[in-house]
Design an enzyme around this catalytic site. Structure first.
Site, mmCIF file in Angstrom:
data_model
loop_
_atom_site.group_PDB
_atom_site.id
_atom_site.type_symbol
_atom_site.label_atom_id
_atom_site.label_comp_id
_atom_site.label_asym_id
_atom_site.label_seq_id
_atom_site.Cartn_x
_atom_site.Cartn_y
_atom_site.Cartn_z
ATOM 1 N N ARG A 124 -16.042 -35.989 16.640
ATOM 2 C CA ARG A 124 -17.065 -35.219 16.111
ATOM 3 C C ARG A 124 -17.409 -33.969 16.949
ATOM 4 N NH1 ARG A 124 -18.961 -39.805 14.071
ATOM 5 N NH2 ARG A 124 -18.421 -40.002 12.036
ATOM 6 N N LYS A 146 -13.312 -18.911 17.572
ATOM 7 C CA LYS A 146 -12.745 -19.069 16.367
ATOM 8 C C LYS A 146 -11.378 -19.971 16.733
ATOM 9 C CE LYS A 146 -13.261 -15.044 13.490
ATOM 10 N NZ LYS A 146 -12.686 -13.917 12.466
ATOM 11 N N GLU A 188 -3.668 -4.880 20.403
ATOM 12 C CA GLU A 188 -5.099 -5.139 20.320
ATOM 13 C C GLU A 188 -6.093 -4.474 21.255
ATOM 14 O OE1 GLU A 188 -5.938 -7.341 18.044
ATOM 15 O OE2 GLU A 188 -4.055 -8.209 17.315
ATOM 16 N N LYS A 230 -15.140 -7.748 23.741
ATOM 17 C CA LYS A 230 -14.993 -8.879 22.629
ATOM 18 C C LYS A 230 -16.432 -9.688 22.867
ATOM 19 C CE LYS A 230 -12.840 -12.125 19.795
ATOM 20 N NZ LYS A 230 -11.641 -12.752 19.475
ATOM 21 N N GLU A 240 -19.189 -13.510 12.357
ATOM 22 C CA GLU A 240 -18.770 -12.521 11.608
ATOM 23 C C GLU A 240 -19.422 -12.424 10.257
ATOM 24 O OE1 GLU A 240 -14.227 -12.427 11.777
ATOM 25 O OE2 GLU A 240 -14.502 -11.116 9.870
ATOM 26 N N ARG A 244 -18.987 -8.033 13.999
ATOM 27 C CA ARG A 244 -17.575 -8.694 14.369
ATOM 28 C C ARG A 244 -16.386 -8.200 13.527
ATOM 29 N NH1 ARG A 244 -16.931 -14.864 16.523
ATOM 30 N NH2 ARG A 244 -14.447 -14.670 17.169
ATOM 31 N N ASN A 248 -11.368 -6.397 13.234
ATOM 32 C CA ASN A 248 -10.218 -6.324 12.342
ATOM 33 C C ASN A 248 -9.658 -5.147 12.014
ATOM 34 O OD1 ASN A 248 -10.434 -9.150 11.680
ATOM 35 N ND2 ASN A 248 -12.161 -8.855 10.219
ATOM 36 N N HIS A 251 -6.090 -4.595 10.880
ATOM 37 C CA HIS A 251 -5.705 -5.853 10.341
ATOM 38 C C HIS A 251 -5.527 -6.088 8.978
ATOM 39 C CE1 HIS A 251 -6.485 -6.823 14.497
ATOM 40 N NE2 HIS A 251 -5.857 -7.967 14.305
ATOM 41 N N HIS A 255 -2.141 -7.170 8.180
ATOM 42 C CA HIS A 255 -1.320 -8.395 7.650
ATOM 43 C C HIS A 255 -0.619 -8.295 6.402
ATOM 44 C CE1 HIS A 255 -5.137 -10.370 9.533
ATOM 45 N NE2 HIS A 255 -4.360 -10.631 10.092
ATOM 46 N N HIS A 267 2.644 -9.639 14.574
ATOM 47 C CA HIS A 267 1.426 -9.290 14.459
ATOM 48 C C HIS A 267 0.910 -8.014 15.213
ATOM 49 C CE1 HIS A 267 -2.748 -10.140 13.655
ATOM 50 N NE2 HIS A 267 -3.191 -9.895 14.929
HETATM 51 N N1 LIG Z 1 -8.837 -17.604 17.458
HETATM 52 C C1 LIG Z 1 -9.093 -15.849 17.480
HETATM 53 O O1 LIG Z 1 -9.722 -15.420 17.550
HETATM 54 C C2 LIG Z 1 -7.405 -15.548 17.198
HETATM 55 C C3 LIG Z 1 -7.591 -13.762 17.417
HETATM 56 C C4 LIG Z 1 -6.211 -13.353 17.375
HETATM 57 C C5 LIG Z 1 -5.098 -14.164 16.732
HETATM 58 N N2 LIG Z 1 -5.211 -15.755 16.884
HETATM 59 C C6 LIG Z 1 -3.906 -16.534 16.536
HETATM 60 O O2 LIG Z 1 -3.306 -16.507 17.882
HETATM 61 C C7 LIG Z 1 -1.769 -16.777 17.453
HETATM 62 C C8 LIG Z 1 -0.848 -15.836 18.343
HETATM 63 O O3 LIG Z 1 -1.064 -16.031 19.490
HETATM 64 P P1 LIG Z 1 0.154 -15.262 20.783
HETATM 65 O O4 LIG Z 1 0.695 -14.005 20.263
HETATM 66 O O5 LIG Z 1 -0.403 -15.658 22.050
HETATM 67 O O6 LIG Z 1 1.308 -16.356 20.098
HETATM 68 P P2 LIG Z 1 2.062 -17.655 20.988
HETATM 69 O O7 LIG Z 1 0.884 -18.686 21.360
HETATM 70 O O8 LIG Z 1 2.843 -18.222 19.735
HETATM 71 O O9 LIG Z 1 2.624 -17.055 22.037
HETATM 72 C C9 LIG Z 1 3.549 -16.332 21.878
HETATM 73 C C10 LIG Z 1 5.006 -16.939 22.479
HETATM 74 O O10 LIG Z 1 4.907 -16.711 23.966
HETATM 75 C C11 LIG Z 1 5.249 -17.842 24.708
HETATM 76 N N3 LIG Z 1 4.546 -18.094 25.890
HETATM 77 C C12 LIG Z 1 3.206 -18.003 25.730
HETATM 78 N N4 LIG Z 1 2.605 -17.773 27.281
HETATM 79 C C13 LIG Z 1 4.187 -17.353 27.773
HETATM 80 C C14 LIG Z 1 4.004 -16.893 29.413
HETATM 81 N N5 LIG Z 1 2.931 -16.843 30.152
HETATM 82 N N6 LIG Z 1 5.321 -17.001 29.574
HETATM 83 C C15 LIG Z 1 6.444 -17.081 28.820
HETATM 84 N N7 LIG Z 1 6.193 -17.513 27.531
HETATM 85 C C16 LIG Z 1 4.954 -17.508 27.154
HETATM 86 C C17 LIG Z 1 5.010 -19.043 23.683
HETATM 87 O O11 LIG Z 1 5.617 -20.281 23.749
HETATM 88 C C18 LIG Z 1 5.292 -18.339 22.424
HETATM 89 O O12 LIG Z 1 6.619 -18.520 22.331
HETATM 90 C C19 LIG Z 1 -1.769 -16.543 16.115
HETATM 91 O O13 LIG Z 1 -1.600 -17.947 15.469
HETATM 92 C C20 LIG Z 1 -2.985 -16.173 15.600
HETATM 93 O O14 LIG Z 1 -3.588 -16.439 14.318
HETATM 94 C C21 LIG Z 1 -6.299 -16.078 17.158
HETATM 95 ZN ZN LIG Z 2 -4.873 -9.111 15.765
#
Ligand SMILES: NC(=O)c1ccc[n+]([C@@H]2O[C@H](COP(=O)([O-])OP(=O)(O)OC[C@H]3O[C@@H](n4cnc5c(N)ncnc54)[C@H](O)[C@@H]3O)[C@@H](O)[C@H]2O)c1
Ligand SMILES: [Zn+2]
Length: 364
Positions: A124, A146, A188, A230, A240, A244, A248, A251, A255, A267
């Site tokens: 929990r 999030k 971003e 942020k 949001e 917030r 987007n 976005h 998307h 993305h």
């Molecule tokens: N929670 C939120 O507010 C929020 C906001 C934006 C995006 N997201 C989410 O984030 C995700 C995308 O995140 P991302 O772009 O970081 O993708 P990811 O976590 O898939 O990382 C991208 C790639 O880089 C590799 N990698 C990561 N760090 C590395 C490093 N230092 N050296 C070498 N390789 C490395 C990973 O293994 C992966 O293959 C999506 O699922 C999206 O929905 C969440």
């Molecule tokens: Zn984004």
């Protein structure tokens, strides 16, 4: 070690600090200790990040007085699933993690999102710490609480608001990140400039070489600034309800662009194209000077982000994709449009023809 920057995220009793600094991962024990000393930690990472950084962070957790167990999952969005979250929770049970234990996310946004979600539901809810290793995770997903996972029916359809206790950010992790991932994070960063920080936008324009050469000192500065921005938005609107939504920007278009490209566009690439579409819409509606839209486009082009759709793209299909997006209000598309650099407005009521025309203007 270089300068350490502490950015507080003010959320009442859920407040926490983001601590950023070059080399901090090698000196993290003092920051981790207040949270992990005498407790068990599950260090969650993925199959790319784990081999490079997990040992170092495990050593820090041990030095901070924790008994830590590493769990690695296969890298990639396709593993951001309930199945992975279930495996994390089972592993936590197997290693005796209890309500006083923590989950530590070491990775990009995928790792952070599922680590946070597992922490939100394990027994929990237990504490968690974010150690982002992509630019996107550093400036965006690790801040704000999030968390979630994807369903076969769509991305991020399940999740929880669950704030970390600490975010530790070391720009040195960017030295191993593929440049394409850096560019996607930069989309971003540009977004923050357009929505709320004209000086940041100008600083990016004036430092294209440092951006493209991944100058770590410069990245440390812009990461810290984006986190501050942020944090400010999230502190004002944690769930949001209003402000917030400006995060987007680009976005809703983006998307749909990603979707219609069958995810051949990443993305950040979708967001870059989406910001151009939003600016085009604003220009056509008389809300934005054409020169400002051109300025945004030039900056994106200089950091090698796409600004137009590949040949053959169908604007109507993209519009249909936008209607499926979550961020609709009363059947009306709620869009973030720029009024100038540093200022945006949330607007609904655009005519479908106007939106489709803006999309068409961003086709090659
Ligand atoms: N929670 C939120 O507010 C929020 C906001 C934006 C995006 N997201 C989410 O984030 C995700 C995308 O995140 P991302 O772009 O970081 O993708 P990811 O976590 O898939 O990382 C991208 C790639 O880089 C590799 N990698 C990561 N760090 C590395 C490093 N230092 N050296 C070498 N390789 C490395 C990973 O293994 C992966 O293959 C999506 O699922 C999206 O929905 C969440
Ligand atoms: Zn984004």
């Amino acid at each position: 070690m270089n300068k350490i920057i502490k950015i507080p995220v003010g959320l009442g009793e859920r407040s926490y600090d983001i601590i950023a600094g070059q080399g901090i991962l090698g000196n993290a024990a003092e920051y981790l200790s207040p949270f992990v000393k005498g407790r068990k930690c599950l260090l969650l990472t993925d199959s790319n990040v784990g081999p490079i950084y997990a040992k170092k962070v495990h050593q820090m957790l041990t030095a901070a007085g924790s008994e830590a167990f590493i769990f690695s999952f296969p890298a990639g969005e396709e593993h951001k699933t309930l199945k992975t979250v279930g495996s994390i929770c089972s592993y936590a049970v197997k290693h005796g993690l209890d309500r006083s234990s923590l989950i530590v996310a070491l990775g990009g946004g995928v790792c952070g999102d599922i680590a946070g979600f597992a922490a939100a539901i394990y027994m929990r809810g237990i504490n968690f710490i974010q150690i982002p290793t992509t630019l996107l995770a550093a400036v965006d997903s690790s801040v704000g609480g999030k968390t979630g996972a994807d369903l076969p029916e769509g991305k991020n359809l399940i999740g929880a608001f669950w704030q970390p206790k600490l975010v530790l950010m070391d720009p040195e992790v960017l030295t191993t990140l593929p440049f394409k991932e850096i560019r996607c994070g930069l989309a971003e960063v540009v977004k923050y400039g357009v929505i709320m920080d004209a000086p940041l936008f100008a600083k990016l324009e004036q430092n294209i070489d440092k951006l493209n050469a991944v100058d770590l000192q410069f990245y440390a500065e812009i990461i810290a600034r984006c986190c501050e921005l942020k944090a400010k938005v999230v502190a004002a609107d944690e769930r949001e309800g209003g402000l917030r939504a400006i995060l987007n920007y680009g976005h809703t278009f983006g998307h749909a662009v990603e979707l219609v490209s069958n995810f051949t566009l990443a993305h950040g690439e979708g967001v870059a194209i989406g910001m151009n579409m939003a600016a085009e819409l604003a220009v056509q509606a008389g809300l934005l000077d054409l020169a400002v839209a051109v300025r945004q486009r030039k900056l994106l082009e200089k950091i090698v982000l796409p600004c137009t759709l590949p040949p053959g793209a169908d604007p109507e299909k993209i519009y249909a994709g936008m209607l499926k997006d979550k961020k609709k209000v009363g059947g009306n598309l709620n869009l973030i449009v720029p009024l100038e650099i540093g200022k945006v407005e949330i607007k609904s009521g655009f005519e479908p023809a106007a939106i489709i025309n803006a999309i068409r203007c961003c086709c090659e």
